[in-house]
Design a protein around this motif. Structure first.
Motif, PDB file in Angstrom:
ATOM      1  N   VAL A 221       0.851  -1.181   0.000  1.00  0.00           N
ATOM      2  CA  VAL A 221       0.000   0.000   0.000  1.00  0.00           C
ATOM      3  C   VAL A 221       0.888   1.233   0.000  1.00  0.00           C
ATOM      4  CG1 VAL A 221      -1.935  -1.114   1.172  1.00  0.00           C
ATOM      5  CG2 VAL A 221      -0.205   0.037   2.511  1.00  0.00           C
ATOM      6  N   VAL A 222       0.356   2.328  -0.529  1.00  0.00           N
ATOM      7  CA  VAL A 222       1.096   3.582  -0.570  1.00  0.00           C
ATOM      8  C   VAL A 222       0.868   4.328   0.736  1.00  0.00           C
ATOM      9  CG1 VAL A 222       1.369   5.783  -1.776  1.00  0.00           C
ATOM     10  CG2 VAL A 222       0.864   3.698  -3.072  1.00  0.00           C
ATOM     11  N   MET A 223       1.965   4.699   1.381  1.00  0.00           N
ATOM     12  CA  MET A 223       1.903   5.464   2.631  1.00  0.00           C
ATOM     13  C   MET A 223       2.188   6.929   2.316  1.00  0.00           C
ATOM     14  SD  MET A 223       1.424   2.952   4.741  1.00  0.00           S
ATOM     15  CE  MET A 223       1.866   3.413   6.378  1.00  0.00           C
ATOM     16  N   ASN A 224       1.522   7.828   3.012  1.00  0.00           N
ATOM     17  CA  ASN A 224       1.743   9.276   2.863  1.00  0.00           C
ATOM     18  C   ASN A 224       1.630   9.727   1.407  1.00  0.00           C
ATOM     19  OD1 ASN A 224       2.351   9.583   5.696  1.00  0.00           O
ATOM     20  ND2 ASN A 224       4.307   8.626   5.237  1.00  0.00           N
ATOM     21  N   ALA A 225       0.594   9.266   0.738  1.00  0.00           N
ATOM     22  CA  ALA A 225       0.400   9.573  -0.680  1.00  0.00           C
ATOM     23  C   ALA A 225       0.410  11.077  -0.934  1.00  0.00           C
ATOM     24  CB  ALA A 225      -0.909   8.965  -1.168  1.00  0.00           C
ATOM     25  N   GLY A 226       1.103  11.459  -1.993  1.00  0.00           N
ATOM     26  CA  GLY A 226       1.129  12.850  -2.402  1.00  0.00           C
ATOM     27  C   GLY A 226       2.093  13.737  -1.632  1.00  0.00           C
TER      28      GLY A 226
END
Length: 135
Positions: free
Chosen positions: A62-67
């Motif tokens: 999963v992507v953490m701290n997206a953006g």
């Protein structure tokens, strides 16, 4: 310098002329029973694999701290295989901001201790929280 070139050429010639080693042996082809990869636009993914020799791998990222500039993948998974003694080896792991952290009965004690300490390091957002947000 010229002596070095001649010496290197002699060593290379001996290496090429050396008899075949184990690396040259023919290996058995293992059937792939299952192989699935699902990639998402945000970079997250899920994969699974199963070989005819009993090997498996399951992994989810999963992507953490997206953006943000701290954006990173947090990976959770496991793999399993049969070792040279015929014993099943299964390893569970996470990988992300704290590096690769393996868990399992067959992991070297020193590695397990470091992994145990690393998993307790502070994280900005846990894998479980991000997983819930995506559902």
């Amino acid at each position: 310098m010229f002596k070095f070139v001649i010496l290197f050429a002699c060593i290379a010639a001996v290496a090429v002329a050396a008899p075949a080693t184990e690396r040259d042996e023919v290996r058995e082809v293992v059937a792939i029973l299952k192989s699935e990869i699902n990639k998402n636009d945000d970079g997250s993914y899920q994969l699974s694999y199963e070989g005819g020799d009993g090997t498996t791998r399951d992994e989810k990222a999963v992507v953490m701290n997206a953006g943000t500039e701290d954006e990173a993948l947090e990976v959770k998974g496991s793999y399993k295989y049969i070792d040279a003694d015929g014993q099943e080896v299964e390893v569970f792991y996470t990988a992300g901001v704290n590096g690769f952290v393996p868990y399992g009965k067959t992991i070297n004690e020193e590695i397990s201790a470091v992994a145990e300490a690393a998993k307790d390091l502070p994280k900005e957002e846990t894998f479980a929280k991000v997983e819930k947000k995506q559902k």
